[in-house]
Enzyme design. Structure first.
Site, PDB file in Angstrom:
ATOM      1  N   ARG A  23       0.906  -1.122   0.069  1.00 21.38           N
ATOM      2  CA  ARG A  23      -0.149   0.048  -0.037  1.00 21.38           C
ATOM      3  C   ARG A  23       0.793   1.404   0.207  1.00 21.38           C
ATOM      4  NH1 ARG A  23      -4.386   0.726   4.699  1.00 21.38           N
ATOM      5  NH2 ARG A  23      -2.853   1.076   5.792  1.00 21.38           N
ATOM      6  N   LYS A  83      -2.571   6.843   0.929  1.00 20.28           N
ATOM      7  CA  LYS A  83      -2.449   7.338   2.486  1.00 20.28           C
ATOM      8  C   LYS A  83      -1.411   8.292   2.463  1.00 20.28           C
ATOM      9  CE  LYS A  83      -2.179   4.689   6.750  1.00 20.28           C
ATOM     10  NZ  LYS A  83      -3.342   5.455   7.538  1.00 20.28           N
ATOM     11  N   GLU A 101     -16.438   6.196   6.321  1.00 19.38           N
ATOM     12  CA  GLU A 101     -15.555   5.734   7.350  1.00 19.38           C
ATOM     13  C   GLU A 101     -15.414   6.653   8.404  1.00 19.38           C
ATOM     14  OE1 GLU A 101     -11.632   5.156   5.909  1.00 19.38           O
ATOM     15  OE2 GLU A 101     -11.647   7.082   4.931  1.00 19.38           O
TER      16      GLU A 101
HETATM   17  N1  PXG Z   1      -9.080   4.964   7.317  1.00 20.19           N
HETATM   18  C1  PXG Z   1      -8.538   5.931   7.428  1.00 20.19           C
HETATM   19  C2  PXG Z   1      -8.743   7.297   6.973  1.00 20.19           C
HETATM   20  C3  PXG Z   1      -7.265   5.641   8.155  1.00 20.19           C
HETATM   21  O1  PXG Z   1      -6.345   6.573   8.254  1.00 20.19           O
HETATM   22  C4  PXG Z   1      -7.861   3.230   8.580  1.00 20.19           C
HETATM   23  C5  PXG Z   1      -8.978   3.752   7.818  1.00 20.19           C
HETATM   24  C6  PXG Z   1      -7.648   1.894   9.005  1.00 20.19           C
HETATM   25  O2  PXG Z   1      -6.515   1.363   7.955  1.00 20.19           O
HETATM   26  P1  PXG Z   1      -5.684  -0.197   8.299  1.00 20.19           P
HETATM   27  O3  PXG Z   1      -5.077  -0.265   7.176  1.00 20.19           O
HETATM   28  O4  PXG Z   1      -4.947   0.698   9.372  1.00 20.19           O
HETATM   29  O5  PXG Z   1      -6.614  -0.921   8.792  1.00 20.19           O
HETATM   30  C7  PXG Z   1      -6.768   4.245   8.691  1.00 20.19           C
HETATM   31  C8  PXG Z   1      -5.502   3.851   9.445  1.00 20.19           C
HETATM   32  C9  PXG Z   1      -3.514   5.249  14.132  1.00 20.19           C
HETATM   33  C10 PXG Z   1      -3.492   5.603  12.776  1.00 20.19           C
HETATM   34  O6  PXG Z   1      -2.799   5.286  14.805  1.00 20.19           O
HETATM   35  C11 PXG Z   1      -4.198   5.166  11.555  1.00 20.19           C
HETATM   36  C12 PXG Z   1      -3.970   5.634  10.477  1.00 20.19           C
HETATM   37  C13 PXG Z   1      -3.954   7.121  10.264  1.00 20.19           C
HETATM   38  C14 PXG Z   1      -3.051   7.632  11.376  1.00 20.19           C
HETATM   39  C15 PXG Z   1      -3.139   7.214  12.783  1.00 20.19           C
HETATM   40  O7  PXG Z   1      -4.202   4.208  14.264  1.00 20.19           O
HETATM   41  N2  PXG Z   1      -4.871   5.271   9.448  1.00 20.19           N
END
Ligand code: PXG
Length: 294
Positions: free
Chosen positions: A52, A152, A185
């Site tokens: 990713r 991301k 989300e």
């Molecule tokens: N949606 C958004 C907008 C995100 O930023 C997720 C879903 C979950 O994705 P994953 O791949 O982690 O299952 C994210 C995750 C944290 C953190 O500390 C997570 C994200 C960004 C900043 C901090 O959990 N992204």
């Protein structure tokens, strides 16, 4: 022992790292990142996160000077240097140092790469037991044809605006919608609800992050013979859901018991959530890229 951070090929203490004020990650949020977890000596979904990261960079036309394998090695090196087995890992790649204009071509020294691995920062266990209250943010998710949230990127202001709304309401998370009211989300987590035994989550062609925890949950539902689907839905559907939960690398899986003042289900974490969480924890603690084995 001071935390050692991987910075452009070296392991350094925070106080010894200098990032230029001309770095376009700092000036414009021009860069990409990943949040990854290690459980029990293994990097969970390591290659999925790496894929990713490189896909996000490819879309932004940032050329990461390390191969994926070298990036994983750098991550392992950082974890080993800090003697970590359970950790939260932050991988950051900015476009690097340029001038004051936005033109990426001026960033001709290559990306700035940082890997931070620290101990875990979970929500308090109590919230996993009791569940969260959330609200809907007025800030809408950026449409995928303006800037695709599947990238991301280091520019999280859309999400931060949503988080500020959650803070103003005194709740930990906020739901974000499309500009015509379809549920997307939360600000840093994907979202699921359960109705009549079926687990439902928005499809990735909506403006959401293609979350790795989300994908793992859909796969687990398949393994556990729990009916599941990706579908578009509105707030009415979640107000009237039997169960709801959020998921992400940081939060793992966390139940939601109230949305905009409406109780979800019976106001406690539901049985399907509990079943998925139990299996997720077992799976996460026993699968992943070994940190210390080579
Ligand atoms: N949606 C958004 C907008 C995100 O930023 C997720 C879903 C979950 O994705 P994953 O791949 O982690 O299952 C994210 C995750 C944290 C953190 O500390 C997570 C994200 C960004 C900043 C901090 O959990 N992204």
């Amino acid at each position: 022992m001071a935390l050692l951070i991987w910075f452009n090929g070296e392991l350094l203490e925070e106080k010894d790292i200098r990032i230029s004020p001309f770095d376009h990650g700092f000036l414009y949020g021009d860069g990409v990142f990943e949040g990854i977890r290690a459980y029990n000596g293994r990097i969970f979904k390591c290659w999925e996160h790496i894929d990713r990261l490189y896909e996000s960079a490819h879309t932004l036309m940032i050329d990461i000077p390390l191969s994926k394998k070298e990036m994983v090695e750098a991550m392992k090196k950082t974890l080993r240097a800090n003697e970590l087995r359970d950790a939260y890992i932050r991988l950051v790649v900015s476009r690097g140092r340029g001038d004051l204009g936005i033109d990426p071509r001026r960033c001709d020294r290559g990306p700035t790469i940082v890997i931070i691995a620290t101990g875990l920062a979970l929500y308090p266990e109590e919230l996993y037991e009791k569940g969260l209250k959330v609200v809907t943010a007025n800030t809408r998710r950026i449409p995928a044809d303006s800037f695709n949230p599947r990238v991301k990127s280091l520019n999280y202001l859309n999400n931060i605006m949503g988080k500020i709304e959650a803070n103003n309401y005194g709740v930990p998370e906020a739901i974000m919608l499309t500009d015509n009211g379809i549920v997307c989300e939360c600000t840093a987590d994907n979202l699921f609800f359960v109705k009549n035994g079926t687990v439902v989550t928005p499809p990735t062609w909506l403006p959401i992050l293609d979350g790795i925890t989300r994908k793992t949950i859909l796969w687990l539902c398949g393994e556990l013979d729990i009916p599941h689907k990706e579908d578009c839905f509105t707030l009415h559907d979640i107000y009237n859901a039997d169960e709801m939960f959020l998921c992400g690398t940081g939060a793992e899986l966390i139940p939601v018991i109230e949305v905009d003042g409406r109780t979800v289900g019976d106001g406690t974490p539901g049985p399907i959530f509990r079943k998925i969480l139990e299996h997720f924890r077992v799976y996460a603690n026993s699968h992943g890229e070994p940190i210390y084995e080579d």
